[in-house]
Design a protein around this motif. Sequence first.
Motif, mmCIF file in Angstrom:
data_model
loop_
_atom_site.group_PDB
_atom_site.id
_atom_site.type_symbol
_atom_site.label_atom_id
_atom_site.label_comp_id
_atom_site.label_asym_id
_atom_site.label_seq_id
_atom_site.Cartn_x
_atom_site.Cartn_y
_atom_site.Cartn_z
ATOM 1 N N ALA A 121 0.834 -1.196 0.000
ATOM 2 C CA ALA A 121 0.000 0.000 0.000
ATOM 3 C C ALA A 121 0.870 1.247 0.000
ATOM 4 O O ALA A 121 1.904 1.301 0.666
ATOM 5 N N GLU A 122 0.422 2.271 -0.743
ATOM 6 C CA GLU A 122 1.155 3.519 -0.834
ATOM 7 C C GLU A 122 0.994 4.339 0.452
ATOM 8 O O GLU A 122 0.013 4.204 1.181
ATOM 9 N N PRO A 123 1.943 5.232 0.750
ATOM 10 C CA PRO A 123 1.872 6.023 1.978
ATOM 11 C C PRO A 123 0.800 7.104 1.920
ATOM 12 O O PRO A 123 0.515 7.650 0.858
ATOM 13 N N THR A 124 0.211 7.381 3.066
ATOM 14 C CA THR A 124 -0.814 8.424 3.169
ATOM 15 C C THR A 124 -0.455 9.474 4.214
ATOM 16 O O THR A 124 -1.199 10.439 4.385
ATOM 17 N N MET A 125 0.650 9.283 4.948
ATOM 18 C CA MET A 125 0.990 10.218 6.013
ATOM 19 C C MET A 125 2.486 10.477 6.048
ATOM 20 O O MET A 125 3.282 9.738 5.461
ATOM 21 N N GLY A 183 -0.031 12.783 3.010
ATOM 22 C CA GLY A 183 0.815 12.130 2.030
ATOM 23 C C GLY A 183 2.265 12.061 2.476
ATOM 24 O O GLY A 183 2.630 12.537 3.555
ATOM 25 N N PRO A 184 3.135 11.472 1.648
ATOM 26 C CA PRO A 184 4.534 11.274 2.019
ATOM 27 C C PRO A 184 5.330 12.571 1.904
ATOM 28 O O PRO A 184 4.915 13.504 1.208
ATOM 29 N N PRO A 185 6.487 12.646 2.557
ATOM 30 C CA PRO A 185 7.341 13.833 2.453
ATOM 31 C C PRO A 185 7.998 13.918 1.083
ATOM 32 O O PRO A 185 8.169 12.898 0.394
ATOM 33 N N GLY A 224 17.085 13.275 13.971
ATOM 34 C CA GLY A 224 15.663 13.329 13.669
ATOM 35 C C GLY A 224 15.325 12.540 12.413
ATOM 36 O O GLY A 224 16.151 12.407 11.507
ATOM 37 N N THR A 225 14.125 12.011 12.355
ATOM 38 C CA THR A 225 13.744 11.156 11.221
ATOM 39 C C THR A 225 12.342 11.467 10.738
ATOM 40 O O THR A 225 11.546 12.091 11.435
ATOM 41 N N ARG A 226 12.065 10.976 9.537
ATOM 42 C CA ARG A 226 10.716 10.957 8.985
ATOM 43 C C ARG A 226 10.385 9.519 8.617
ATOM 44 O O ARG A 226 11.271 8.736 8.259
ATOM 45 N N PHE A 227 9.119 9.161 8.693
ATOM 46 C CA PHE A 227 8.679 7.876 8.156
ATOM 47 C C PHE A 227 7.245 8.022 7.696
ATOM 48 O O PHE A 227 6.572 9.008 8.007
#
Length: 496
Positions: free
Chosen positions: A188-192, A235-237, A270-273
Amino acid sequence: MSTRLDYDVLVAGGGPVGLLLATELRLAGVRVLVVERLRELDTTNKAGAINTASVAAFERRGLLPALLAAAEQSPFLDKGKRSPFVGHFGGILVPAAPVDPDDPSLRGHGPDWYLHIQQIELERFLGQYATELGLEVRRGVEVTGFEADEDGVTVHLDDGEVRVAWLVGCDGGRSLVRRQGGFDFPGAEPTMTARQAAGTVVGADLLGSGWQHTPTGMYVYGPKPGWMRTFELDGPPADRAAPVTAAEMEASLRRVSGQDVRVTEVAPGGTRFTDHTRQTSTYRRGRVLLCGDAAHVHPPFSGQGLNLGLGDAVNLGWKLAATVHGWAPDGLLDTYTGERHPIGAWVLEWTRSQVAVMRGDPYSTALRGLVADFLGTGDGATYYARRVSGLWQHYDLGEGHPLTGALMPALQFEDGTRLAEHTRGGRALLVDLTGDEDLAELARPYADRLDLVRGKANGAGLSGLLVRPDGFVAWAADSGDLAGLAVALKRWLGTS
């Protein structure tokens, strides 16, 4: 093609999963090379705990005391204080008080279902263990490609070339081994976009403590001052790899919280996911295998990702070692996918369901209320504890005793030893609790791959157990019943 083999196995990726796999192989006498593209340990904020099933894997190798010492470095550790919560489900805190400590899966393991240890400390710990075992780990070396054939794999590194019998990709969600190996990766594609960092927040008293749901997303501040996470359903960054800045964290925190706060600085790491979920349909293609995030990716809710990868490693390690040494029964290596794929699929569904209660629309809000009510009950909190602890995991090893396919029980022998103390060498274990000579006779031909332990224990009527090197029970019987042991020995340890 050359028949020369520089190593039996090359493990691509020197994170916790790759290192645990490599140490299991090395313990079994396999020639292993680990290559890791990063020269230094990754300081990015990642997993902060391992569950009960993962802790048990380290205990079986005699590493628990040293692991507990390493865990003392965790910034989340609050010495002498136990959390009133088991964990969270999509930001819904699950209370510890209603958990039934006498639940069959949890009995003897509680009340803490996690060991708080930062991933960087776990990686450092495993690196030291690898050194003690004489394992070769090359940091700052990257796999750039490979060619696999029936006899082995030629692996191209950025500093040369090696020929190995097997290649295992433990190289993360963007795995080169997976891509070049021809593995699919549906999902599934990212939504957040989720962001996390530690820093200085001006106006933090406006944020409250714990998990907060809002119409624009979700955020959590703490448990330590300056630790912050935000979740935005937009959505994704644009660039996941770019450094997380103070300005970015401030803007996100203000959007989600609606509060006039300022982030004046953030610490490195710091990270993103995102919430994208993917899993390859098979963990093996010929002489190339995948382990950990290379085989499955999902958001790190409830701390499942690292533990899932560690479980992959202990399952694969002994099976690949048996294959290298030539005694593996037919199909043993393929049971790696057969046993671990369903566990991974469940974790993907577990994380997807949490996204469903995190959204801010009226339907998700209503669902969140119902889930919160359930998780506050004895049944709900106990169900959650079973799941996050990893103790629910059970492999379908056929009909037989209820223990067959489950993690081995915590037996205490009359001589004062515990069952885990007999698993240090990483071999299979046959436990004789009644002094049955017929059982010992069946074990004798497998002496090169099996340890026999005899003695009395609090076995609740058990006469014997066959425990695989990964700690799962392959056969068990009540008093006087040895039926099935010979079949189980042949199935998991081959012909004598």
